[in-house]
Design an enzyme around this catalytic site. Structure first.
Site, short mmCIF file in Angstrom:
data_model
loop_
_atom_site.label_atom_id
_atom_site.label_comp_id
_atom_site.label_asym_id
_atom_site.label_seq_id
_atom_site.Cartn_x
_atom_site.Cartn_y
_atom_site.Cartn_z
N PRO A 141 -43.66 -68.32 84.01
CA PRO A 141 -44.53 -67.45 83.21
C PRO A 141 -45.40 -68.25 82.26
O PRO A 141 -44.93 -69.17 81.57
CB PRO A 141 -43.53 -66.58 82.46
CG PRO A 141 -42.37 -66.48 83.40
CD PRO A 141 -42.27 -67.85 84.04
N CYS A 142 -46.69 -67.89 82.21
CA CYS A 142 -47.67 -68.74 81.56
C CYS A 142 -47.99 -68.45 80.10
O CYS A 142 -48.67 -69.27 79.46
CB CYS A 142 -48.98 -68.71 82.35
SG CYS A 142 -49.74 -67.07 82.43
N PRO A 143 -47.60 -67.31 79.48
CA PRO A 143 -48.02 -67.04 78.10
C PRO A 143 -47.84 -68.18 77.11
O PRO A 143 -48.74 -68.44 76.29
CB PRO A 143 -47.19 -65.81 77.71
CG PRO A 143 -47.04 -65.07 79.00
CD PRO A 143 -46.85 -66.16 80.04
N PRO A 144 -46.71 -68.93 77.13
CA PRO A 144 -46.56 -70.02 76.16
C PRO A 144 -47.61 -71.12 76.30
O PRO A 144 -47.85 -71.88 75.36
CB PRO A 144 -45.16 -70.57 76.45
CG PRO A 144 -44.43 -69.44 77.08
CD PRO A 144 -45.47 -68.75 77.92
N PHE A 145 -48.25 -71.21 77.49
CA PHE A 145 -49.21 -72.28 77.75
C PHE A 145 -50.65 -71.76 77.84
O PHE A 145 -51.57 -72.52 78.12
CB PHE A 145 -48.85 -72.98 79.07
CG PHE A 145 -47.42 -73.41 79.13
CD1 PHE A 145 -46.98 -74.54 78.45
CD2 PHE A 145 -46.49 -72.68 79.85
CE1 PHE A 145 -45.66 -74.93 78.49
CE2 PHE A 145 -45.15 -73.06 79.89
CZ PHE A 145 -44.74 -74.19 79.20
#
Length: 365
Positions: free
Chosen positions: A78-82
């Site tokens: 999952p990409c939200p942190p990046f």
């Protein structure tokens, strides 16, 4: 020829898997934490074991024991942190400082360690290579080295591989050290303004949507923009809220320069690819159709390069999230085809089957 077996994690609705299966791989196991996505996966991948569970609970050793040998691991943590949007979420940590960021990336490599695949395909947003996320990339490099893999990574544009969307993604390919170096697939398309020899011009929204661009009764209820819907109607196709700024020469400026997200009142143009389709759906955050309405699910499926017959279950917003979260199958296919030809096909088979002539065409039936 036996199909190479892959395990898929963070599978979502299976964008990567559609691309790899189109290239001749077989997904034998897929998992995701969202039940709705898992239900859609089961509809589309009938012969695949689908497990709906957090990746931390998946026993990859048992998968390997069951199937003896696993050829590849694919997945996009999952990409939200990046993502770029995390720069604006000051209440949340970024990159692997975020608990979810560290947990998902570290468990991806736990899967590599327990499955021991010949290769792995790791996808994320292009922000993965930003300086604030240096520790995340260093973790990928360190874990790959520890586990005996050499990696090759770069940011690519999905539009350069025939997707009607300028979606930039970080793609990392890992192969065991004794295998030959991975060669990135050559782009098949390019920005027509650059006139790159040997490539086709980018696929536009008009190219893939014009045959289904007709008015439907429900379209009146799909008019976008919320309280700004009258402004949206004034935005030219291919433009956004910046149309109403002093810097753009508007006689009566309404918004300040770069005061909103880029996607605010963003409208597609039939003459260019779409911008990135986001996972979240909003009343005033586009891209919207050039007819000032929300895009239909069938339309965003095509923009993401899904075939019309691919099944997505749930409400409009749930289907939107499934499509927006996905890796475009056509992008995954380009890499899957390259991986297959480099590592899984001998020269005789390659010549006999003429795999270099295979083309992945989005259905318009």
């Amino acid at each position: 020829m036996t199909k190479p077996k892959i395990v898929s994690i963070f599978s979502g609705v299976g964008g990567i898997d559609f691309g790899f299966e189109k290239a001749g791989f077989q997904t034998i196991f897929a998992s995701d934490i969202w039940e709705r996505a898992c239900e859609s996966l089961k509809m589309n991948f009938k012969d695949c074991e689908v497990v709906c569970n957090d990746v931390v609970n998946v026993d990859f050793k048992s998968i390997r024991a069951k199937h003896k040998e696993i050829d590849g691991l694919v997945g996009g943590p999952p990409c939200p942190p990046f993502s770029k949007s995390r720069f604006y979420r000051t209440e949340k940590d970024r990159g692997i400082d975020d608990v979810d960021g560290f947990t998902t990336v570290s468990n991806y490599f736990r899967a590599v360690e327990e499955l021991q695949p010949k290769f792995f395909f790791f996808e994320n947003v292009h922000g993965f290579v930003f300086k604030p996320h240096k520790a995340a990339l260093e973790l990928v490099e360190a874990e790959s080295e520890r586990l005996g893999y050499k990696i090759f990574h770069r940011v690519v544009n999905a539009a350069d591989y025939g997707v009607a969307q300028t979606r930039q993604r970080f793609i990392c390919i890992g192969v065991k050290k004794e295998m030959e170096d991975f060669k990135y697939p050559e782009p098949s398309h390019s920005d027509p303004k650059k006139n790159v020899k040997g490539t086709l011009p980018w696929v536009t929204c008009g190219d893939i949507l014009n045959d289904i661009d007709f008015d439907l009764p429900e379209d009146e209820k799909m008019q976008a923009g919320s309280k700004h819907k009258d402004l949206l109607k004034l935005v030219p196709p291919g433009d956004n809220y910046l149309f109403f700024t002093e810097e753009r020469g508007h006689p009566n400026p309404i918004f300040k320069w770069r005061s909103r997200y880029w996607s605010f009142l963003l409208k597609l143009s039939p003459n260019r690819p779409s911008w990135t389709i986001q996972a979240s759906h909003s009343n005033n955050m586009g891209p919207f159709h050039w007819k000032n309405r929300f895009l239909r699910i069938k339309e965003i499926k095509r923009i993401q390069s899904f075939e019309d017959e691919h099944i997505f279950l749930g409400s409009y917003r749930e289907q939107w999230r499934q499509v927006g979260n996905a890796v475009p199958p056509k992008l995954a296919y380009a890499f899957a085809q390259q991986i297959k030809q480099q590592y899984f096909i001998n020269n005789e088979y390659k010549e006999d089957q003429k795999l270099d002539e295979i083309r992945f065409e989005v259905s318009v039936d």
